[in-house]
Design a protein around this motif. Structure first.
Motif, mmCIF file in Angstrom:
data_model
loop_
_atom_site.group_PDB
_atom_site.id
_atom_site.type_symbol
_atom_site.label_atom_id
_atom_site.label_comp_id
_atom_site.label_asym_id
_atom_site.label_seq_id
_atom_site.Cartn_x
_atom_site.Cartn_y
_atom_site.Cartn_z
ATOM 1 N N GLY A 299 0.781 -1.224 0.000
ATOM 2 C CA GLY A 299 0.000 0.000 0.000
ATOM 3 C C GLY A 299 0.811 1.272 0.000
ATOM 4 O O GLY A 299 0.264 2.357 -0.192
ATOM 5 N N LYS A 300 2.113 1.155 0.228
ATOM 6 C CA LYS A 300 2.962 2.338 0.195
ATOM 7 C C LYS A 300 3.558 2.537 -1.199
ATOM 8 O O LYS A 300 3.556 1.635 -2.039
ATOM 9 N N VAL A 301 4.085 3.753 -1.428
ATOM 10 C CA VAL A 301 4.733 4.074 -2.690
ATOM 11 C C VAL A 301 5.940 3.147 -2.890
ATOM 12 O O VAL A 301 6.711 2.902 -1.960
ATOM 13 N N GLY A 302 6.099 2.648 -4.121
ATOM 14 C CA GLY A 302 7.165 1.697 -4.421
ATOM 15 C C GLY A 302 8.499 2.365 -4.675
ATOM 16 O O GLY A 302 9.000 2.363 -5.806
ATOM 17 N N ASP A 303 9.077 2.947 -3.629
ATOM 18 C CA ASP A 303 10.398 3.573 -3.712
ATOM 19 C C ASP A 303 11.398 2.682 -2.975
ATOM 20 O O ASP A 303 11.192 2.366 -1.788
ATOM 21 N N PHE A 304 12.466 2.289 -3.635
ATOM 22 C CA PHE A 304 13.503 1.528 -2.936
ATOM 23 C C PHE A 304 14.789 1.526 -3.748
ATOM 24 O O PHE A 304 14.808 1.892 -4.931
ATOM 25 N N VAL A 305 15.861 1.159 -3.076
ATOM 26 C CA VAL A 305 17.178 1.084 -3.700
ATOM 27 C C VAL A 305 17.699 -0.336 -3.517
ATOM 28 O O VAL A 305 17.613 -0.902 -2.422
ATOM 29 N N MET A 306 18.214 -0.929 -4.599
ATOM 30 C CA MET A 306 18.789 -2.260 -4.526
ATOM 31 C C MET A 306 20.310 -2.145 -4.555
ATOM 32 O O MET A 306 20.880 -1.561 -5.476
ATOM 33 N N PHE A 307 20.962 -2.706 -3.534
ATOM 34 C CA PHE A 307 22.416 -2.647 -3.406
ATOM 35 C C PHE A 307 23.033 -4.024 -3.651
ATOM 36 O O PHE A 307 22.498 -5.039 -3.200
ATOM 37 N N ASN A 308 24.139 -4.044 -4.315
ATOM 38 C CA ASN A 308 24.902 -5.273 -4.519
ATOM 39 C C ASN A 308 25.980 -5.359 -3.431
ATOM 40 O O ASN A 308 27.148 -5.024 -3.645
ATOM 41 N N VAL A 309 25.552 -5.761 -2.223
ATOM 42 C CA VAL A 309 26.450 -5.831 -1.066
ATOM 43 C C VAL A 309 26.188 -7.123 -0.306
ATOM 44 O O VAL A 309 25.131 -7.747 -0.453
ATOM 45 N N ALA A 310 27.145 -7.521 0.517
ATOM 46 C CA ALA A 310 27.029 -8.777 1.260
ATOM 47 C C ALA A 310 25.961 -8.694 2.342
ATOM 48 O O ALA A 310 25.198 -9.643 2.563
ATOM 49 N N THR A 311 25.897 -7.562 3.049
ATOM 50 C CA THR A 311 24.895 -7.344 4.091
ATOM 51 C C THR A 311 24.418 -5.908 4.011
ATOM 52 O O THR A 311 25.099 -5.035 3.455
ATOM 53 N N TRP A 312 23.254 -5.637 4.614
ATOM 54 C CA TRP A 312 22.719 -4.274 4.538
ATOM 55 C C TRP A 312 23.624 -3.277 5.249
ATOM 56 O O TRP A 312 23.652 -2.096 4.893
ATOM 57 N N GLN A 313 24.398 -3.733 6.223
ATOM 58 C CA GLN A 313 25.278 -2.823 6.954
ATOM 59 C C GLN A 313 26.323 -2.176 6.046
ATOM 60 O O GLN A 313 26.807 -1.075 6.322
ATOM 61 N N HIS A 314 26.678 -2.876 4.951
ATOM 62 C CA HIS A 314 27.653 -2.308 4.022
ATOM 63 C C HIS A 314 27.153 -1.016 3.376
ATOM 64 O O HIS A 314 27.955 -0.195 2.935
ATOM 65 N N VAL A 315 25.843 -0.843 3.299
ATOM 66 C CA VAL A 315 25.280 0.380 2.722
ATOM 67 C C VAL A 315 25.789 1.605 3.478
ATOM 68 O O VAL A 315 26.161 2.621 2.880
ATOM 69 N N ILE A 316 25.837 1.521 4.802
ATOM 70 C CA ILE A 316 26.300 2.623 5.629
ATOM 71 C C ILE A 316 27.821 2.604 5.759
ATOM 72 O O ILE A 316 28.474 3.644 5.699
ATOM 73 N N TYR A 317 28.375 1.427 5.892
ATOM 74 C CA TYR A 317 29.831 1.275 6.033
ATOM 75 C C TYR A 317 30.580 1.828 4.827
ATOM 76 O O TYR A 317 31.639 2.457 4.967
ATOM 77 N N ASN A 318 30.029 1.641 3.634
ATOM 78 C CA ASN A 318 30.697 2.078 2.401
ATOM 79 C C ASN A 318 30.635 3.579 2.185
ATOM 80 O O ASN A 318 31.189 4.103 1.224
ATOM 81 N N MET A 319 29.929 4.271 3.017
ATOM 82 C CA MET A 319 29.886 5.726 3.115
ATOM 83 C C MET A 319 29.316 6.408 1.879
ATOM 84 O O MET A 319 28.138 6.677 1.813
#
Length: 338
Positions: A299-319
């Motif tokens: 029911g929410k707007v379909g906004d998202f980002v797909m990352f090619n990383v081992a874990t979601w924490q890498h999204v922040i770690y990779n700066m």
């Protein structure tokens, strides 16, 4: 963000590194005043080209919804010009925009605080409200720079109240460089969100928690201005809703929420989980859009980002790296693909 402007203030970065404070640069004719002069001189087309290019780069970094403030006009003509630029950008590029009128971003050169308040309330707001009724612009929120040497608490209250009469949400700067009691006033006035907050009081935090007012903290600005960090851990412990932003502007040129999340963990001592929620669901809440944005739910707007990383924490770690972003999706449509 403050993304509609012309000119360049890179020289001020060097001044800050040599010890000049924000207000020292401001009083010397730099800062907001410098950008105001350049923005007043620029055409609507020039501002639109600059703005759309900045949105493109933000989208490259995974942003799908941007709060866009005016505030580099400080007069009716230029503030309207900036708001029209934001409206045009909504139609020609995919990143969603929420518009904030910030005609009280600074006191114009040659004016007093009272003269500036009168101009915003009696000239700028009525004209913008008229254009909104005509469908030329769409304002969601109103902002004021409530700060010592700029707009005091009573002046800020008058301007925010004038905007509230037009059903604009209150989302304003407070307690960035000094404590004035702006947060307490803002909560009593029904603010949706309050930003910066380096000097917020314990009472102010308690009031924000009780009212559900969102605290928008901005790690890039605190870092660049070499301010003490806002008391984010205390806010979280008190139950304040904390959101993250880049505060993109000529003074803090950061287009990446990935960078903001990383810095929030390092300088504000937020956990990775807290930073992720602050950058998504809570940021949506600061714009009163958490019912439709900020999380992946039916029911929410379909906004998202797909990352090619081992874990979601890498999204922040990779700066700030963007090469690990595979797709950026806005309303179910891919707007960036690597």
């Amino acid at each position: 963000t403050h993304p509609v402007w012309a000119g360049d203030r890179v020289h001020e970065f060097g001044m800050k590194m040599r010890g000049a404070t924000y207000m020292e640069i401001h009083k010397a004719g730099g800062g907001i005043g410098s950008t105001v002069r350049a923005t007043r001189s620029a055409s609507e087309g020039e501002l639109l080209d600059l703005f759309v290019d900045r949105l493109r780069v933000m989208g490259k970094h995974g942003t799908t919804l941007v709060e866009c403030k005016s505030g580099y006009g400080l007069d009716t003509e230029t503030e309207v010009k900036m708001l029209k630029v934001i409206e045009k950008a909504k139609r020609i590029q995919p990143v969603e925009l929420s518009t904030t009128f910030c005609g009280a971003h600074s006191i114009p050169a040659g004016s007093t605080e009272q003269e500036a308040v009168t101009d915003v309330i009696d000239a700028q707001i009525p004209k913008i409200a008229q254009l909104q009724e005509q469908g030329t612009v769409k304002v969601d929120s109103i902002d004021v720079f409530c700060e010592k040497g700029v707009f005091g608490v009573e002046s800020t209250k008058k301007i925010l109240s004038a905007g509230k009469k037009h059903s604009w949400m209150i989302n304003f700067h407070a307690e960035e460089l000094s404590y004035l009691g702006g947060v307490e006033m803002g909560v009593e006035l029904g603010s949706r969100a309050i930003s910066h907050l380096e000097e917020v009081s314990s009472v102010g935090m308690d009031m924000m928690s009780q009212a559900g007012t969102v605290a928008v903290v901005l790690p890039t600005t605190a870092l660049i201005l070499q301010l003490k960090p806002p008391p984010v851990r205390t806010m979280l412990d008190k139950g304040v809703i904390v959101a993250l932003g880049t505060d993109f502007n000529p003074n803090a040129y950061c287009v990446s929420m990935l960078t903001a999340m990383n810095l929030a963990c390092v300088t504000f001592r937020m956990s990775l989980e807290e930073a992720l929620v602050a950058a998504t669901l809570n940021s949506a809440a600061s714009l009163n859009r958490s019912h439709s944005h900020g999380s992946i739910e039916v029911g929410k707007v379909g906004d998202f980002v797909m990352f090619n990383v081992a874990t979601w924490q890498h999204v922040i770690y990779n700066m700030m790296a963007t090469d690990h972003i595979s797709f950026v999706v806005k309303k179910g449509c891919v707007i960036r693909e690597t």
